[in-house]
Design an enzyme around this catalytic site. Structure first.
Site, PDB file in Angstrom:
ATOM      1  N   LYS A  10      67.700 -10.102  30.972  1.00  0.00           N
ATOM      2  CA  LYS A  10      67.426 -11.393  30.343  1.00  0.00           C
ATOM      3  C   LYS A  10      67.305 -11.228  28.818  1.00  0.00           C
ATOM      4  O   LYS A  10      67.253 -10.092  28.312  1.00  0.00           O
ATOM      5  CB  LYS A  10      66.142 -11.974  30.944  1.00  0.00           C
ATOM      6  CG  LYS A  10      66.212 -12.200  32.468  1.00  0.00           C
ATOM      7  CD  LYS A  10      64.939 -12.878  32.942  1.00  0.00           C
ATOM      8  CE  LYS A  10      64.774 -12.834  34.437  1.00  0.00           C
ATOM      9  NZ  LYS A  10      63.506 -13.479  34.873  1.00  0.00           N
ATOM     10  N   TYR A  50      69.231 -21.175  38.476  1.00  0.00           N
ATOM     11  CA  TYR A  50      67.832 -21.327  38.873  1.00  0.00           C
ATOM     12  C   TYR A  50      67.577 -22.628  39.646  1.00  0.00           C
ATOM     13  O   TYR A  50      66.449 -23.129  39.645  1.00  0.00           O
ATOM     14  CB  TYR A  50      66.933 -21.252  37.644  1.00  0.00           C
ATOM     15  CG  TYR A  50      66.695 -19.843  37.138  1.00  0.00           C
ATOM     16  CD1 TYR A  50      66.208 -18.852  37.996  1.00  0.00           C
ATOM     17  CD2 TYR A  50      66.935 -19.496  35.809  1.00  0.00           C
ATOM     18  CE1 TYR A  50      65.989 -17.562  37.547  1.00  0.00           C
ATOM     19  CE2 TYR A  50      66.704 -18.198  35.347  1.00  0.00           C
ATOM     20  CZ  TYR A  50      66.222 -17.235  36.214  1.00  0.00           C
ATOM     21  OH  TYR A  50      65.992 -15.953  35.780  1.00  0.00           O
ATOM     22  N   ASN A 114      60.084 -11.279  32.055  1.00  0.00           N
ATOM     23  CA  ASN A 114      59.998 -10.075  32.889  1.00  0.00           C
ATOM     24  C   ASN A 114      61.300  -9.282  32.934  1.00  0.00           C
ATOM     25  O   ASN A 114      61.575  -8.575  33.901  1.00  0.00           O
ATOM     26  CB  ASN A 114      59.482 -10.434  34.291  1.00  0.00           C
ATOM     27  CG  ASN A 114      60.350 -11.473  34.975  1.00  0.00           C
ATOM     28  OD1 ASN A 114      61.411 -11.836  34.452  1.00  0.00           O
ATOM     29  ND2 ASN A 114      59.934 -11.926  36.149  1.00  0.00           N
ATOM     30  N   HIS A 117      66.657  -9.792  36.283  1.00  0.00           N
ATOM     31  CA  HIS A 117      66.817 -10.636  37.473  1.00  0.00           C
ATOM     32  C   HIS A 117      67.592  -9.861  38.526  1.00  0.00           C
ATOM     33  O   HIS A 117      68.437  -9.036  38.194  1.00  0.00           O
ATOM     34  CB  HIS A 117      67.610 -11.905  37.112  1.00  0.00           C
ATOM     35  CG  HIS A 117      68.086 -12.651  38.328  1.00  0.00           C
ATOM     36  ND1 HIS A 117      67.285 -13.531  39.020  1.00  0.00           N
ATOM     37  CD2 HIS A 117      69.276 -12.611  39.009  1.00  0.00           C
ATOM     38  CE1 HIS A 117      67.959 -14.011  40.063  1.00  0.00           C
ATOM     39  NE2 HIS A 117      69.165 -13.466  40.076  1.00  0.00           N
ATOM     40  N   GLU A 128      75.357 -16.372  43.516  1.00  0.00           N
ATOM     41  CA  GLU A 128      75.179 -16.018  42.106  1.00  0.00           C
ATOM     42  C   GLU A 128      76.383 -15.238  41.553  1.00  0.00           C
ATOM     43  O   GLU A 128      76.793 -15.450  40.414  1.00  0.00           O
ATOM     44  CB  GLU A 128      73.889 -15.205  41.931  1.00  0.00           C
ATOM     45  CG  GLU A 128      72.636 -16.045  42.204  1.00  0.00           C
ATOM     46  CD  GLU A 128      71.344 -15.232  42.221  1.00  0.00           C
ATOM     47  OE1 GLU A 128      71.384 -14.004  41.981  1.00  0.00           O
ATOM     48  OE2 GLU A 128      70.284 -15.830  42.490  1.00  0.00           O
TER      49      GLU A 128
HETATM   50  P1  IDP Z   1      62.322 -13.120  40.694  1.00  0.00           P
HETATM   51  O1  IDP Z   1      62.978 -13.148  39.330  1.00  0.00           O
HETATM   52  O2  IDP Z   1      61.359 -11.966  40.822  1.00  0.00           O
HETATM   53  O3  IDP Z   1      63.303 -13.241  41.830  1.00  0.00           O
HETATM   54  P2  IDP Z   1      61.648 -15.942  41.158  1.00  0.00           P
HETATM   55  O4  IDP Z   1      60.501 -16.412  41.984  1.00  0.00           O
HETATM   56  O5  IDP Z   1      63.029 -16.158  41.677  1.00  0.00           O
HETATM   57  O6  IDP Z   1      61.375 -14.419  40.780  1.00  0.00           O
HETATM   58  O7  IDP Z   1      61.509 -16.697  39.757  1.00  0.00           O
HETATM   59  C1  IDP Z   1      62.560 -16.647  38.824  1.00  0.00           C
HETATM   60  C2  IDP Z   1      62.003 -16.380  37.455  1.00  0.00           C
HETATM   61  O8  IDP Z   1      61.226 -17.513  37.051  1.00  0.00           O
HETATM   62  C3  IDP Z   1      61.027 -15.201  37.381  1.00  0.00           C
HETATM   63  O9  IDP Z   1      61.681 -13.978  37.182  1.00  0.00           O
HETATM   64  C4  IDP Z   1      60.175 -15.571  36.202  1.00  0.00           C
HETATM   65  O10 IDP Z   1      60.792 -15.200  34.978  1.00  0.00           O
HETATM   66  C5  IDP Z   1      60.126 -17.086  36.278  1.00  0.00           C
HETATM   67  N1  IDP Z   1      58.890 -17.519  36.953  1.00  0.00           N
HETATM   68  C6  IDP Z   1      58.618 -17.497  38.282  1.00  0.00           C
HETATM   69  N2  IDP Z   1      57.390 -17.965  38.535  1.00  0.00           N
HETATM   70  C7  IDP Z   1      56.862 -18.291  37.343  1.00  0.00           C
HETATM   71  C8  IDP Z   1      55.602 -18.825  36.934  1.00  0.00           C
HETATM   72  O11 IDP Z   1      54.715 -19.109  37.745  1.00  0.00           O
HETATM   73  N3  IDP Z   1      55.428 -19.016  35.582  1.00  0.00           N
HETATM   74  C9  IDP Z   1      56.389 -18.717  34.667  1.00  0.00           C
HETATM   75  N4  IDP Z   1      57.590 -18.220  35.016  1.00  0.00           N
HETATM   76  C10 IDP Z   1      57.828 -17.995  36.328  1.00  0.00           C
END
Ligand code: IDP
Length: 136
Positions: A10, A50, A114, A117, A128
């Site tokens: 990212k 997303y 984070n 992805h 995807e």
């Molecule tokens: P993943 O990336 O670990 O698969 P997902 O639940 O698919 O996690 O969420 C996609 C992305 O959305 C996450 O990587 C994170 O950057 C963001 N995200 C998920 N939950 C939250 C939240 O509660 N607050 C802020 N960002 C979030």
């Protein structure tokens, strides 16, 4: 059984010059690179990527973040590639979920930034990969 998954570094990862680190961890795990592309994504692709989060409180900031700078998109291949990459990446929350030794556990602090992805199921991976690399 070989599997494919979509990996993204990212904008925070590209900005922090962690592309090499991520590719290195993919390769050290034993996974292979099928396609690599550094690009800035538009809102439309980001929203499709997303789509499952549409309507959630963090959806807008997620779209803003993912379109804020270049991302490295990759198709990664290997046995159990989807689960293997998610293990290498670590859990979504870099502090509460990602374990030390994972990319997020070692290198990230916040859920909203984070670094990486990875597709979460064979169905997501197929969807995807088609979205990001329609020619594959
Ligand atoms: P993943 O990336 O670990 O698969 P997902 O639940 O698919 O996690 O969420 C996609 C992305 O959305 C996450 O990587 C994170 O950057 C963001 N995200 C998920 N939950 C939250 C939240 O509660 N607050 C802020 N960002 C979030």
């Amino acid at each position: 059984m070989t599997e494919r998954t979509l990996v993204l570094v990212k904008p925070d990862g590209v900005e922090r010059k962690l592309v090499g680190e991520v590719i290195s961890r993919i390769e050290r795990k034993g996974l292979g690179l099928v396609a690599l592309d550094l690009r800035v994504v538009d809102r439309e692709l980001a929203a499709q990527h997303y789509a499952e989060h549409d309507g959630k409180p963090f959806f807008e900031s997620l779209l803003e973040f993912i379109t804020s700078g270049p991302v490295l998109a990759a198709v990664v291949e290997g046995p159990r590639a989807i689960a293997a990459w998610r293990q290498v990446a670590g859990g979504t929350d870099p502090v509460e979920k990602a374990t030390p030794g994972s990319i997020r556990g070692d290198l990230a602090l916040e859920t909203g930034s984070n670094l990486v992805h990875g597709s979460d199921s064979p169905e997501s991976a197929a969807r995807e990969i088609k979205l990001w690399f329609p020619a594959l």
